[in-house]
Scaffold this motif. Structure first.
Motif, PDB file in Angstrom:
ATOM      1  N   ILE A  17       0.829  -1.200   0.000  1.00 40.79           N
ATOM      2  CA  ILE A  17       0.000   0.000   0.000  1.00 40.79           C
ATOM      3  C   ILE A  17       0.869   1.257   0.000  1.00 40.79           C
ATOM      4  O   ILE A  17       0.665   2.171  -0.812  1.00 40.79           O
ATOM      5  N   LEU A  18       1.826   1.288   0.897  1.00 43.78           N
ATOM      6  CA  LEU A  18       2.682   2.476   1.006  1.00 43.78           C
ATOM      7  C   LEU A  18       3.476   2.712  -0.270  1.00 43.78           C
ATOM      8  O   LEU A  18       3.632   3.853  -0.721  1.00 43.78           O
ATOM      9  N   ARG A  19       3.990   1.655  -0.868  1.00 45.07           N
ATOM     10  CA  ARG A  19       4.770   1.811  -2.098  1.00 45.07           C
ATOM     11  C   ARG A  19       3.886   2.290  -3.245  1.00 45.07           C
ATOM     12  O   ARG A  19       4.272   3.174  -4.023  1.00 45.07           O
ATOM     13  N   ALA A  20       2.687   1.728  -3.345  1.00 39.86           N
ATOM     14  CA  ALA A  20       1.757   2.158  -4.398  1.00 39.86           C
ATOM     15  C   ALA A  20       1.385   3.623  -4.222  1.00 39.86           C
ATOM     16  O   ALA A  20       1.303   4.378  -5.200  1.00 39.86           O
ATOM     17  N   ARG A  21       1.191   4.054  -2.986  1.00 39.22           N
ATOM     18  CA  ARG A  21       0.877   5.457  -2.725  1.00 39.22           C
ATOM     19  C   ARG A  21       2.067   6.352  -3.079  1.00 39.22           C
ATOM     20  O   ARG A  21       1.885   7.431  -3.621  1.00 39.22           O
ATOM     21  N   GLU A  22       3.290   5.886  -2.793  1.00 43.76           N
ATOM     22  CA  GLU A  22       4.478   6.651  -3.193  1.00 43.76           C
ATOM     23  C   GLU A  22       4.526   6.838  -4.700  1.00 43.76           C
ATOM     24  O   GLU A  22       5.012   7.850  -5.193  1.00 43.76           O
ATOM     25  N   LEU A  23       4.027   5.851  -5.431  1.00 48.78           N
ATOM     26  CA  LEU A  23       3.999   5.915  -6.890  1.00 48.78           C
ATOM     27  C   LEU A  23       2.795   6.701  -7.401  1.00 48.78           C
ATOM     28  O   LEU A  23       2.593   6.813  -8.607  1.00 48.78           O
ATOM     29  N   GLY A  24       2.010   7.235  -6.476  1.00 46.57           N
ATOM     30  CA  GLY A  24       0.912   8.111  -6.860  1.00 46.57           C
ATOM     31  C   GLY A  24      -0.397   7.436  -7.177  1.00 46.57           C
ATOM     32  O   GLY A  24      -1.327   8.094  -7.651  1.00 46.57           O
ATOM     33  N   PHE A  25      -0.520   6.145  -6.949  1.00 51.85           N
ATOM     34  CA  PHE A  25      -1.797   5.483  -7.196  1.00 51.85           C
ATOM     35  C   PHE A  25      -2.820   6.034  -6.206  1.00 51.85           C
ATOM     36  O   PHE A  25      -2.538   6.194  -5.023  1.00 51.85           O
ATOM     37  N   SER A  26      -4.013   6.330  -6.710  1.00 54.55           N
ATOM     38  CA  SER A  26      -5.087   6.819  -5.854  1.00 54.55           C
ATOM     39  C   SER A  26      -5.593   5.665  -4.982  1.00 54.55           C
ATOM     40  O   SER A  26      -5.291   4.490  -5.242  1.00 54.55           O
ATOM     41  N   VAL A  27      -6.384   6.002  -3.994  1.00 52.47           N
ATOM     42  CA  VAL A  27      -6.954   4.965  -3.136  1.00 52.47           C
ATOM     43  C   VAL A  27      -7.804   4.009  -3.970  1.00 52.47           C
ATOM     44  O   VAL A  27      -7.735   2.788  -3.785  1.00 52.47           O
ATOM     45  N   GLU A  28      -8.589   4.548  -4.897  1.00 46.11           N
ATOM     46  CA  GLU A  28      -9.432   3.666  -5.718  1.00 46.11           C
ATOM     47  C   GLU A  28      -8.591   2.787  -6.648  1.00 46.11           C
ATOM     48  O   GLU A  28      -8.910   1.618  -6.853  1.00 46.11           O
ATOM     49  N   GLN A  29      -7.533   3.343  -7.222  1.00 41.57           N
ATOM     50  CA  GLN A  29      -6.653   2.524  -8.054  1.00 41.57           C
ATOM     51  C   GLN A  29      -5.990   1.449  -7.206  1.00 41.57           C
ATOM     52  O   GLN A  29      -5.858   0.301  -7.636  1.00 41.57           O
ATOM     53  N   LEU A  30      -5.589   1.826  -6.021  1.00 40.70           N
ATOM     54  CA  LEU A  30      -4.974   0.876  -5.097  1.00 40.70           C
ATOM     55  C   LEU A  30      -5.965  -0.212  -4.714  1.00 40.70           C
ATOM     56  O   LEU A  30      -5.622  -1.389  -4.635  1.00 40.70           O
ATOM     57  N   ARG A  31      -7.203   0.171  -4.498  1.00 41.96           N
ATOM     58  CA  ARG A  31      -8.250  -0.805  -4.179  1.00 41.96           C
ATOM     59  C   ARG A  31      -8.358  -1.838  -5.316  1.00 41.96           C
ATOM     60  O   ARG A  31      -8.486  -3.037  -5.076  1.00 41.96           O
ATOM     61  N   SER A  32      -8.287  -1.355  -6.552  1.00 42.13           N
ATOM     62  CA  SER A  32      -8.342  -2.261  -7.713  1.00 42.13           C
ATOM     63  C   SER A  32      -7.135  -3.194  -7.745  1.00 42.13           C
ATOM     64  O   SER A  32      -7.281  -4.399  -7.996  1.00 42.13           O
ATOM     65  N   LEU A  33      -5.941  -2.638  -7.506  1.00 52.11           N
ATOM     66  CA  LEU A  33      -4.738  -3.476  -7.491  1.00 52.11           C
ATOM     67  C   LEU A  33      -4.814  -4.536  -6.385  1.00 52.11           C
ATOM     68  O   LEU A  33      -4.477  -5.705  -6.599  1.00 52.11           O
ATOM     69  N   LEU A  34      -5.261  -4.129  -5.208  1.00 54.72           N
ATOM     70  CA  LEU A  34      -5.376  -5.079  -4.096  1.00 54.72           C
ATOM     71  C   LEU A  34      -6.430  -6.139  -4.379  1.00 54.72           C
ATOM     72  O   LEU A  34      -6.262  -7.301  -4.013  1.00 54.72           O
TER      73      LEU A  34
END
Length: 146
Positions: free
Chosen positions: A59-76
């Motif tokens: 999660i932290l790495r994805a956020r560092e790369l600028g992924f939004s919470v919703e994009q992160l939700r999709s990746l997870l």
């Protein structure tokens, strides 16, 4: 396997220290359901398993790369399904890359505008200022009823 913090459960404070993030950050990701509620000790302390720790790192790495919470939700969601293709991940990543490129283009336009406006200002003691003049919005105002 040799001992390391990565393969031992950690309390929230130790987890925050390990990932150099704020405890509130961890709490936030729990509140928005990106992190599952952790197990608790008999004393009520939250303990994060190695799996929880790996997820927080993701999660932290994805956020560092600028992924939004919703994009992160999709990746997870893809990761959690254990049934994803590299193509699916690539599609999400390419969409994010296009968003980043648009933001960079917007920032470049902003930089040019600010440079142009500030170049017209001599910084003197005159009561008029080209920067302030550029900030005045001369567009006609419309009411909410229009």
């Amino acid at each position: 396997m040799p001992f390391s913090a990565a393969n031992q459960p950690l309390k929230r404070g130790a987890l925050a220290k390990r990932f150099e993030c704020n405890i509130e950050t961890i709490r936030y990701y729990e509140n928005i359901a990106l992190l599952e509620p952790p197990d608790r000790t008999d004393g009520g302390h939250r303990v994060y398993s190695p799996k929880d720790q790996a997820r927080l790192g993701f999660i932290l790495r994805a956020r560092e790369l600028g992924f939004s919470v919703e994009q992160l939700r999709s990746l997870l969601s893809l990761s959690d399904s254990h049934n994803y293709t590299c193509g699916e991940v690539l599609t999400l990543t390419e969409r994010h890359l296009e968003d980043v490129k648009r933001k960079i283009a917007d920032l470049r336009r902003l930089e040019k505008t600010l440079a142009d406006v500030s170049a017209r200002c001599d910084g003197g003691n005159a009561p008029t200022c080209p920067v302030m003049d550029a900030l005045v919005d001369d567009r006609p105002q419309t009411s909410m009823a229009d």
